[in-house]
Structures are given as C-alpha cells and as structure tokens.
Design a protein around this motif. Structure first.
Motif, PDB file in Angstrom:
ATOM      1  N   GLY A 155      34.899  16.683  39.416  1.00  0.00           N
ATOM      2  CA  GLY A 155      35.482  16.868  38.200  1.00  0.00           C
ATOM      3  C   GLY A 155      35.907  18.561  37.997  1.00  0.00           C
ATOM      4  O   GLY A 155      36.661  18.782  37.074  1.00  0.00           O
ATOM      5  N   GLU A 157      37.911  21.739  38.125  1.00  0.00           N
ATOM      6  CA  GLU A 157      39.262  22.119  38.092  1.00  0.00           C
ATOM      7  C   GLU A 157      39.565  23.494  38.375  1.00  0.00           C
ATOM      8  O   GLU A 157      38.695  24.449  37.778  1.00  0.00           O
ATOM      9  CB  GLU A 157      39.835  21.867  36.490  1.00  0.00           C
ATOM     10  CG  GLU A 157      39.818  20.393  36.315  1.00  0.00           C
ATOM     11  CD  GLU A 157      40.636  20.222  34.969  1.00  0.00           C
ATOM     12  OE1 GLU A 157      40.953  21.193  34.098  1.00  0.00           O
ATOM     13  OE2 GLU A 157      40.722  18.871  34.484  1.00  0.00           O
ATOM     14  N   ASP A 159      42.687  26.456  38.895  1.00  0.00           N
ATOM     15  CA  ASP A 159      43.986  26.905  38.284  1.00  0.00           C
ATOM     16  C   ASP A 159      44.480  27.756  39.396  1.00  0.00           C
ATOM     17  O   ASP A 159      44.277  28.729  40.174  1.00  0.00           O
ATOM     18  CB  ASP A 159      43.955  28.098  37.354  1.00  0.00           C
ATOM     19  CG  ASP A 159      45.314  28.202  36.672  1.00  0.00           C
ATOM     20  OD1 ASP A 159      45.912  27.781  35.950  1.00  0.00           O
ATOM     21  OD2 ASP A 159      45.673  29.700  36.972  1.00  0.00           O
ATOM     22  N   ARG A 163      49.031  26.122  37.428  1.00  0.00           N
ATOM     23  CA  ARG A 163      48.911  24.550  37.863  1.00  0.00           C
ATOM     24  C   ARG A 163      47.536  24.082  37.975  1.00  0.00           C
ATOM     25  O   ARG A 163      46.854  24.736  38.877  1.00  0.00           O
ATOM     26  CB  ARG A 163      49.782  24.463  38.971  1.00  0.00           C
ATOM     27  CG  ARG A 163      49.864  23.206  39.714  1.00  0.00           C
ATOM     28  CD  ARG A 163      51.082  23.011  40.911  1.00  0.00           C
ATOM     29  NE  ARG A 163      51.197  21.958  41.578  1.00  0.00           N
ATOM     30  CZ  ARG A 163      52.339  21.696  41.959  1.00  0.00           C
ATOM     31  NH1 ARG A 163      53.253  22.694  42.335  1.00  0.00           N
ATOM     32  NH2 ARG A 163      52.628  20.472  42.759  1.00  0.00           N
ATOM     33  N   ARG A 164      47.163  23.022  37.398  1.00  0.00           N
ATOM     34  CA  ARG A 164      45.733  22.554  37.263  1.00  0.00           C
ATOM     35  C   ARG A 164      45.657  21.709  38.519  1.00  0.00           C
ATOM     36  O   ARG A 164      46.273  20.790  38.861  1.00  0.00           O
ATOM     37  CB  ARG A 164      45.485  22.057  36.129  1.00  0.00           C
ATOM     38  CG  ARG A 164      43.981  21.614  35.778  1.00  0.00           C
ATOM     39  CD  ARG A 164      43.724  20.945  34.308  1.00  0.00           C
ATOM     40  NE  ARG A 164      44.508  19.867  34.092  1.00  0.00           N
ATOM     41  CZ  ARG A 164      44.353  19.378  32.862  1.00  0.00           C
ATOM     42  NH1 ARG A 164      43.414  19.954  31.697  1.00  0.00           N
ATOM     43  NH2 ARG A 164      45.090  18.175  32.521  1.00  0.00           N
ATOM     44  N   LEU A 165      44.472  21.897  39.266  1.00  0.00           N
ATOM     45  CA  LEU A 165      43.997  21.074  40.384  1.00  0.00           C
ATOM     46  C   LEU A 165      42.739  20.308  40.169  1.00  0.00           C
ATOM     47  O   LEU A 165      41.812  21.296  39.713  1.00  0.00           O
ATOM     48  CB  LEU A 165      44.195  21.729  41.643  1.00  0.00           C
ATOM     49  CG  LEU A 165      45.674  22.146  42.204  1.00  0.00           C
ATOM     50  CD1 LEU A 165      45.474  23.243  43.116  1.00  0.00           C
ATOM     51  CD2 LEU A 165      46.711  21.371  42.372  1.00  0.00           C
ATOM     52  N   ARG A 166      42.416  19.259  40.096  1.00  0.00           N
ATOM     53  CA  ARG A 166      41.189  18.418  40.081  1.00  0.00           C
ATOM     54  C   ARG A 166      40.498  18.091  41.277  1.00  0.00           C
ATOM     55  O   ARG A 166      41.098  17.161  41.998  1.00  0.00           O
ATOM     56  CB  ARG A 166      41.224  17.709  38.939  1.00  0.00           C
ATOM     57  CG  ARG A 166      39.981  17.186  38.380  1.00  0.00           C
ATOM     58  CD  ARG A 166      40.334  16.005  37.199  1.00  0.00           C
ATOM     59  NE  ARG A 166      38.891  15.389  37.018  1.00  0.00           N
ATOM     60  CZ  ARG A 166      39.073  14.221  36.096  1.00  0.00           C
ATOM     61  NH1 ARG A 166      40.265  13.712  35.528  1.00  0.00           N
ATOM     62  NH2 ARG A 166      37.761  13.583  35.806  1.00  0.00           N
ATOM     63  N   ILE A 180      42.003  15.600  45.886  1.00  0.00           N
ATOM     64  CA  ILE A 180      42.407  16.737  45.005  1.00  0.00           C
ATOM     65  C   ILE A 180      43.565  16.179  44.258  1.00  0.00           C
ATOM     66  O   ILE A 180      44.651  15.767  44.726  1.00  0.00           O
ATOM     67  CB  ILE A 180      43.037  17.949  45.609  1.00  0.00           C
ATOM     68  CG1 ILE A 180      41.854  18.543  46.500  1.00  0.00           C
ATOM     69  CG2 ILE A 180      43.409  19.330  44.800  1.00  0.00           C
ATOM     70  CD1 ILE A 180      42.104  19.277  47.870  1.00  0.00           C
ATOM     71  N   TRP A 181      43.557  16.198  42.799  1.00  0.00           N
ATOM     72  CA  TRP A 181      44.309  15.580  41.797  1.00  0.00           C
ATOM     73  C   TRP A 181      45.382  16.526  41.394  1.00  0.00           C
ATOM     74  O   TRP A 181      44.861  17.702  40.985  1.00  0.00           O
ATOM     75  CB  TRP A 181      43.762  14.939  40.752  1.00  0.00           C
ATOM     76  CG  TRP A 181      44.719  14.304  39.519  1.00  0.00           C
ATOM     77  CD1 TRP A 181      44.786  14.862  38.423  1.00  0.00           C
ATOM     78  CD2 TRP A 181      45.752  13.593  39.781  1.00  0.00           C
ATOM     79  NE1 TRP A 181      45.523  14.166  37.621  1.00  0.00           N
ATOM     80  CE2 TRP A 181      46.298  13.283  38.455  1.00  0.00           C
ATOM     81  CE3 TRP A 181      46.266  12.611  40.793  1.00  0.00           C
ATOM     82  CZ2 TRP A 181      47.406  12.423  38.360  1.00  0.00           C
ATOM     83  CZ3 TRP A 181      47.214  11.775  40.545  1.00  0.00           C
ATOM     84  CH2 TRP A 181      47.825  11.695  39.311  1.00  0.00           C
ATOM     85  N   ASP A 182      46.750  16.496  41.701  1.00  0.00           N
ATOM     86  CA  ASP A 182      47.687  17.394  41.169  1.00  0.00           C
ATOM     87  C   ASP A 182      48.517  16.814  40.269  1.00  0.00           C
ATOM     88  O   ASP A 182      49.361  15.828  40.509  1.00  0.00           O
ATOM     89  CB  ASP A 182      48.494  18.063  42.626  1.00  0.00           C
ATOM     90  CG  ASP A 182      49.646  18.801  42.080  1.00  0.00           C
ATOM     91  OD1 ASP A 182      49.806  19.295  40.864  1.00  0.00           O
ATOM     92  OD2 ASP A 182      50.566  19.298  43.081  1.00  0.00           O
ATOM     93  N   GLU A 183      48.172  17.134  38.890  1.00  0.00           N
ATOM     94  CA  GLU A 183      49.002  16.592  37.817  1.00  0.00           C
ATOM     95  C   GLU A 183      50.386  16.773  37.898  1.00  0.00           C
ATOM     96  O   GLU A 183      51.144  15.951  37.402  1.00  0.00           O
ATOM     97  CB  GLU A 183      48.227  16.838  36.523  1.00  0.00           C
ATOM     98  CG  GLU A 183      48.670  16.412  35.251  1.00  0.00           C
ATOM     99  CD  GLU A 183      47.695  16.910  34.031  1.00  0.00           C
ATOM    100  OE1 GLU A 183      47.976  17.915  33.502  1.00  0.00           O
ATOM    101  OE2 GLU A 183      46.806  16.170  33.707  1.00  0.00           O
TER     102      GLU A 183
END
Length: 337
Positions: A155, A157, A159, A163-166, A180-183
């Motif tokens: 979880g 996150e 910056d 740009r947010r990467l989770r 890695i989730w790239d919204e």
C-alpha cells in the motif's frame, strides 16, 4: 530492434531499443539474453522520471541513453523501483543508482538488506547459473547506501512530480515481489507476477501469456491470489518485464490461472527424484507448450516456440521441483508451511 524508427504490430514507436507507449511510459530493451526478452520501463511525468527495474549492469548505458533521448537529466530521475530482486530485474540497481544522484530506490522490505549487501543475492544466483555464467550475465553487484532505500510495504504510495504510484505486495513468483499501480495509466508494472508474454508469439497484435514458476520461492496459491488482486483493479493494461505492454487483461489472467494449475499438475505427476524428476517435469512443460501452440495458434511453430521458451522452461522446471521439495519438507515438519 534497429537504430531506425519502426512501428510495432500494436503501433508503438520504436527508436533504438526504446518503445514509446501511452501516458509517458517507455520501455527500454535491456539487452539481456536476446532482443525483446527483458524490458526496463521509464515513467516520465512533468519533467521527472521513475525507472522500473534495472536489468543487468550491461543495461545501464541503454537506460542512460534512453533518458537522454527523452530529455530527462540523471538528476531528474526521482525513483528506481524494483519489482523484485532477481538479477535480471535488479542486477544493475547499485550501478544505476550511482549514475542517478537524486534517485531513491524502492524495493520490497524483504529485499532491502540484499541491496545494501548483495553477497547472499550473488550466492543464490551463482547456485542457479554457476559463478562464471552468473558473472557473464550480471557483472559485479554494487551495494546501495541504506539511506537511499525506501522499503516497499503493502500500500505504500510515492509521488512522481504529482503522479501517484502505489506498491502492492504480490507474492507467488517470489516473496520479495511488488507490483506498481499507476493510476494515471490505469496500469500495473507487474515484474514476473503476471507471467511472460513474448512479442514473437503475438498474432495480429494479440498477446499470449505463460506463468513463470522459477526458483526458489514459487507458490501457486499465492500467485493465484496475487493475479486476482491485480485484476480486481480492472487495469487497462499490464507492463510486464518479459516483454512490456499487454492488454486484454481479463483473458490473459484467465489463461494464467489455467496454466498455473496445469504446470502444478505436471510437477505433481512427476516420479523419481533429482535429475530424473527434473527431466520428467521439463518434458511435461514442453508438452504444455505444444498444446498451447495449437490451442492459441501462436505465430511460431511448436519447435520454434519450444526454442524461444527453452531457458524459461528449464527455470520453470527447477522452480516446480523446488516447490515440491518445500511442500515435502513442510509436511515433515522440517520448515514452517
């Protein structure tokens, strides 16, 4: 790939080992093994960049060249993100960090100590490939200063210039694996959790997928759960280390689940011990490839598909054998389940 500009079957622009995708995402052919075997991804946003996976030491000049082509100075790379610490993904981490003076390294919390002191990581790789071959593949591993490392907990996150990467903990291929989730892109960078998809197998831009069960921490139940977790985000695409962007994610996920179960069944049916068992598992995996070639109408013939996948099948067979051994040891109470 050549130094000339080309268009792939799916329309991405290719310029000298660099593939440009949507949403500021670029793939660098790492040069590992053969063309289009392993991808390093660069995310560019508001003049800053993150690098996902590093390849081997020989990949560093390609990454720096790609950054220059993209107009990104080394000082503008904020993050180096490792999906896991297998050396085709993380072998150049220390060397690349030396070239990127302001970057911080994000790695699964289980992998932090191996980036600070890569001695045990090297020992494990040498055990798989042999010391001489391992050095040919990866070169000398360079430590990373601990103050430059961020431990990726589930979880976390980060910056990238807005740009947010989770980071998600996604075991199955390895216990030190993150995706890695790239919204912004509605996409995951999946390392090896979402399998292998080689462009040589594509038919009219339609991709295909194969699980990777390589040594030493393959866990089919965990891999199934990790794949389902990724799919729950309803991603538009996945960026695989082997090799880069795929779509039709639901179809590929279903194929992964089916093939994981098929490969596990091959391993469980194998008889004997040691080399004899390994040979039987490998033969079973080769039969799976033959059946999949016919089922999916891959672009390659059976023989060519087997040749393309030769190294992966060998490693998959090793991993399945180690999984069988770990289950036996757990049942005997020698290790925790």
């Amino acid at each position: 790939m050549t130094a000339q500009k080309e268009q792939t079957q799916t329309g991405e622009l290719v310029v000298q080992h660099l593939i440009t995708h949507l949403h500021g995402i670029h793939a660098v052919d790492s040069g590992y093994g053969r063309p289009m075997l392993a991808a390093i991804h660069i995310i560019v946003h508001n003049g800053h960049a993150a690098v996902v996976d590093t390849g081997s030491n020989a990949s560093v000049p390609r990454v720096l060249s790609a950054l220059a082509r993209l107009g990104i100075a080394p000082e503008a790379v904020d993050w180096v993100l490792l999906t896991h610490i297998h050396l085709d993904h993380a072998g150049a981490a220390g060397s690349l960090m030396c070239a990127l003076p302001k970057a911080r390294l994000v790695v699964h919390q289980r992998g932090v100590r191996h980036m600070v002191d890569p001695a045990r990581l090297w020992e494990g790789t040498s055990a798989v490939y042999g010391a001489e071959r391992a050095f040919e593949l990866y070169g000398r591993l360079v430590p990373v200063a601990p103050e430059r490392i961020v431990a990726a907990t589930d979880g976390l996150e980060i910056d990238l210039a807005g740009r947010r990467l989770r980071m998600l903990d996604t075991p199955g291929h390895a216990r030190h694996h993150i995706c890695i989730w790239d919204e912004t892109a509605c996409a995951f960078f999946t390392g090896d959790t979402f399998g292998l998809s080689y462009r040589e197998l594509d038919v009219d831009g339609r991709a295909f997928i194969i699980p990777t069960t390589t040594p030493t921490q393959f866990d089919p139940a965990a891999m199934h759960a990790s794949i389902d977790r990724l799919l729950s985000f309803q991603p538009c695409s996945m960026y695989l280390a082997h090799f880069s962007r795929v779509t039709e994610v639901e179809r590929l996920g279903a194929d992964l689940h089916r093939l994981i179960d098929t490969m596990v069944a091959v391993a469980q049916a194998a008889r004997g011990e040691g080399v004899a068992r390994h040979v039987e598992i490998l033969a079973g995996l080769e039969q799976v490839v033959r059946e999949e070639t016919a089922r999916q109408s891959w672009a390659l013939s059976e023989d060519d598909a087997l040749e393309l996948l030769r190294m992966d099948l060998e490693l998959n067979a090793q991993g399945l054998g180690e999984w069988l051994d770990s289950r036996r040891e757990a049942a005997a109470g020698l290790v925790s389940a």
